[in-house]
Scaffold this motif. Sequence first.
Motif, PDB file in Angstrom:
ATOM      1  N   GLN A   9       0.830  -1.205   0.000  1.00  0.00           N
ATOM      2  CA  GLN A   9       0.000   0.000   0.000  1.00  0.00           C
ATOM      3  C   GLN A   9       0.865   1.256   0.000  1.00  0.00           C
ATOM      4  OE1 GLN A   9      -3.605  -0.218  -0.186  1.00  0.00           O
ATOM      5  NE2 GLN A   9      -2.827  -2.229  -0.791  1.00  0.00           N
ATOM      6  N   ARG A  10       0.283   2.342  -0.502  1.00  0.00           N
ATOM      7  CA  ARG A  10       0.983   3.620  -0.588  1.00  0.00           C
ATOM      8  C   ARG A  10       1.711   3.904   0.724  1.00  0.00           C
ATOM      9  NH1 ARG A  10      -1.782   9.261  -2.260  1.00  0.00           N
ATOM     10  NH2 ARG A  10      -3.394   8.527  -0.880  1.00  0.00           N
ATOM     11  N   GLY A  11       2.965   4.359   0.622  1.00  0.00           N
ATOM     12  CA  GLY A  11       3.759   4.662   1.807  1.00  0.00           C
ATOM     13  C   GLY A  11       4.772   3.561   2.098  1.00  0.00           C
ATOM     14  N   GLU A  12       4.520   2.347   1.571  1.00  0.00           N
ATOM     15  CA  GLU A  12       5.472   1.259   1.820  1.00  0.00           C
ATOM     16  C   GLU A  12       6.693   1.419   0.909  1.00  0.00           C
ATOM     17  OE1 GLU A  12       4.042  -2.705   2.880  1.00  0.00           O
ATOM     18  OE2 GLU A  12       2.046  -2.003   2.287  1.00  0.00           O
ATOM     19  N   ASP A  13       7.873   1.136   1.496  1.00  0.00           N
ATOM     20  CA  ASP A  13       9.143   1.379   0.800  1.00  0.00           C
ATOM     21  C   ASP A  13       9.271   0.661  -0.531  1.00  0.00           C
ATOM     22  OD1 ASP A  13       9.948   3.114   2.758  1.00  0.00           O
ATOM     23  OD2 ASP A  13      11.165   1.644   3.837  1.00  0.00           O
ATOM     24  N   VAL A  14       8.740  -0.570  -0.645  1.00  0.00           N
ATOM     25  CA  VAL A  14       8.898  -1.348  -1.877  1.00  0.00           C
ATOM     26  C   VAL A  14       8.318  -0.603  -3.080  1.00  0.00           C
ATOM     27  CG1 VAL A  14       6.756  -2.704  -1.696  1.00  0.00           C
ATOM     28  CG2 VAL A  14       8.779  -3.682  -2.849  1.00  0.00           C
ATOM     29  N   GLN A  55       4.216  -4.345  -6.498  1.00  0.00           N
ATOM     30  CA  GLN A  55       2.973  -4.254  -5.738  1.00  0.00           C
ATOM     31  C   GLN A  55       2.738  -5.485  -4.870  1.00  0.00           C
ATOM     32  OE1 GLN A  55       0.534  -2.982  -9.381  1.00  0.00           O
ATOM     33  NE2 GLN A  55      -0.500  -1.995  -7.660  1.00  0.00           N
ATOM     34  N   VAL A  56       3.436  -6.583  -5.155  1.00  0.00           N
ATOM     35  CA  VAL A  56       3.327  -7.786  -4.324  1.00  0.00           C
ATOM     36  C   VAL A  56       4.661  -8.067  -3.620  1.00  0.00           C
ATOM     37  CG1 VAL A  56       1.416  -8.770  -5.662  1.00  0.00           C
ATOM     38  CG2 VAL A  56       3.788  -9.378  -6.254  1.00  0.00           C
ATOM     39  N   TYR A  57       5.405  -6.988  -3.354  1.00  0.00           N
ATOM     40  CA  TYR A  57       6.653  -7.050  -2.574  1.00  0.00           C
ATOM     41  C   TYR A  57       7.788  -7.765  -3.286  1.00  0.00           C
ATOM     42  CZ  TYR A  57       3.518  -5.473   1.122  1.00  0.00           C
ATOM     43  OH  TYR A  57       2.589  -4.769   1.844  1.00  0.00           O
ATOM     44  N   VAL A  58       7.761  -7.801  -4.623  1.00  0.00           N
ATOM     45  CA  VAL A  58       8.859  -8.383  -5.395  1.00  0.00           C
ATOM     46  C   VAL A  58       9.419  -7.257  -6.264  1.00  0.00           C
ATOM     47  CG1 VAL A  58       9.547 -10.098  -7.113  1.00  0.00           C
ATOM     48  CG2 VAL A  58       7.781 -10.664  -5.422  1.00  0.00           C
ATOM     49  N   SER A  59      10.595  -6.756  -5.905  1.00  0.00           N
ATOM     50  CA  SER A  59      11.149  -5.599  -6.614  1.00  0.00           C
ATOM     51  C   SER A  59      11.896  -6.038  -7.878  1.00  0.00           C
ATOM     52  CB  SER A  59      12.062  -4.797  -5.683  1.00  0.00           C
ATOM     53  OG  SER A  59      12.364  -3.556  -6.295  1.00  0.00           O
ATOM     54  N   LYS A  60      11.121  -6.558  -8.825  1.00  0.00           N
ATOM     55  CA  LYS A  60      11.636  -7.009 -10.121  1.00  0.00           C
ATOM     56  C   LYS A  60      10.801  -6.371 -11.221  1.00  0.00           C
ATOM     57  CE  LYS A  60      14.897 -10.220  -9.590  1.00  0.00           C
ATOM     58  NZ  LYS A  60      16.149 -10.197 -10.351  1.00  0.00           N
ATOM     59  N   ARG A  61      11.406  -6.222 -12.412  1.00  0.00           N
ATOM     60  CA  ARG A  61      10.757  -5.545 -13.533  1.00  0.00           C
ATOM     61  C   ARG A  61       9.846  -6.509 -14.307  1.00  0.00           C
ATOM     62  NH1 ARG A  61      12.740  -0.543 -13.366  1.00  0.00           N
ATOM     63  NH2 ARG A  61      11.908   0.156 -15.348  1.00  0.00           N
ATOM     64  N   LEU A 104      -4.361  -0.593  -7.257  1.00  0.00           N
ATOM     65  CA  LEU A 104      -4.571  -1.549  -6.176  1.00  0.00           C
ATOM     66  C   LEU A 104      -3.767  -1.174  -4.935  1.00  0.00           C
ATOM     67  CD1 LEU A 104      -4.467  -4.868  -8.270  1.00  0.00           C
ATOM     68  CD2 LEU A 104      -6.478  -3.602  -7.492  1.00  0.00           C
ATOM     69  N   SER A 105      -2.695  -0.402  -5.122  1.00  0.00           N
ATOM     70  CA  SER A 105      -1.865   0.036  -3.989  1.00  0.00           C
ATOM     71  C   SER A 105      -2.354   1.350  -3.385  1.00  0.00           C
ATOM     72  CB  SER A 105      -0.405   0.184  -4.423  1.00  0.00           C
ATOM     73  OG  SER A 105       0.124  -1.075  -4.777  1.00  0.00           O
ATOM     74  N   VAL A 106      -3.334   1.986  -4.036  1.00  0.00           N
ATOM     75  CA  VAL A 106      -3.919   3.242  -3.522  1.00  0.00           C
ATOM     76  C   VAL A 106      -5.438   3.070  -3.572  1.00  0.00           C
ATOM     77  CG1 VAL A 106      -3.903   5.766  -3.690  1.00  0.00           C
ATOM     78  CG2 VAL A 106      -1.986   4.463  -4.622  1.00  0.00           C
ATOM     79  N   PRO A 107      -5.986   2.204  -2.695  1.00  0.00           N
ATOM     80  CA  PRO A 107      -7.422   1.910  -2.789  1.00  0.00           C
ATOM     81  C   PRO A 107      -8.274   3.143  -2.514  1.00  0.00           C
ATOM     82  CG  PRO A 107      -6.474   0.922  -0.816  1.00  0.00           C
ATOM     83  CD  PRO A 107      -5.344   1.513  -1.589  1.00  0.00           C
ATOM     84  N   ASN A 151       9.449   1.968 -11.591  1.00  0.00           N
ATOM     85  CA  ASN A 151      10.345   3.112 -11.359  1.00  0.00           C
ATOM     86  C   ASN A 151      10.027   3.850 -10.056  1.00  0.00           C
ATOM     87  OD1 ASN A 151      11.783   2.608 -13.757  1.00  0.00           O
ATOM     88  ND2 ASN A 151      10.190   3.604 -14.940  1.00  0.00           N
ATOM     89  N   GLY A 152       9.214   3.222  -9.203  1.00  0.00           N
ATOM     90  CA  GLY A 152       8.929   3.793  -7.902  1.00  0.00           C
ATOM     91  C   GLY A 152       7.968   4.977  -7.907  1.00  0.00           C
ATOM     92  N   VAL A 153       7.110   5.054  -8.955  1.00  0.00           N
ATOM     93  CA  VAL A 153       6.179   6.194  -9.080  1.00  0.00           C
ATOM     94  C   VAL A 153       4.742   5.693  -8.984  1.00  0.00           C
ATOM     95  CG1 VAL A 153       5.358   8.032 -10.619  1.00  0.00           C
ATOM     96  CG2 VAL A 153       7.800   7.444 -10.565  1.00  0.00           C
TER      97      VAL A 153
END
Length: 159
Positions: A9-14, A55-61, A104-107, A151-153
């Motif tokens: 969710q919005r605010g989480e570092d990932v 969005q599911v905590y996997v920082s891959k492209r 989905l990360s900003v409901p 890209n973290g946006v």
Amino acid sequence: MSIILPIAQRGEDVLKLIAAPVADTEFSTAWLQELAKALEATMLERNGVGIAAPQVYVSKRVIIVASRPNPRYPDAPEMEAITMVNPEIIAQSSQTVLGEEGCLSVPDERGQVSRAEQITVQFFSLKGEKIIQSFHGFPARIVQHEIDHLNGVLFVERI
């Protein structure tokens, strides 16, 4: 039956990180196949039209683009789901269009975002095949939204 994953969710570092590229050695692996299946199942379960691995905590492209009508986007055009690995926009129209987006990360928040009307994307299949494909309209919007996640946006930063 694929696993439904929790959504960051919005605010989480990932969600603020620039996701790492999928390495050549990761193509065609069970890990990548399972990630794609779980991403798609999670997206469908939550009435999304696209999803990105961060969005599911996997920082891959890795992103999935799957426009179709649903309760969140009743007018969305129907298209086959496309999994894109290491996607990159290689061309875009100068013409932009304003459209409503949600995430989905900003409901419970939606907003008007300006995006290129048409884009050409280079990406790889889960097996590592290079693909170049053009999108316009709503599917182009989804691709741009999901690549932003890599890209973290978040879309709310573009309103």
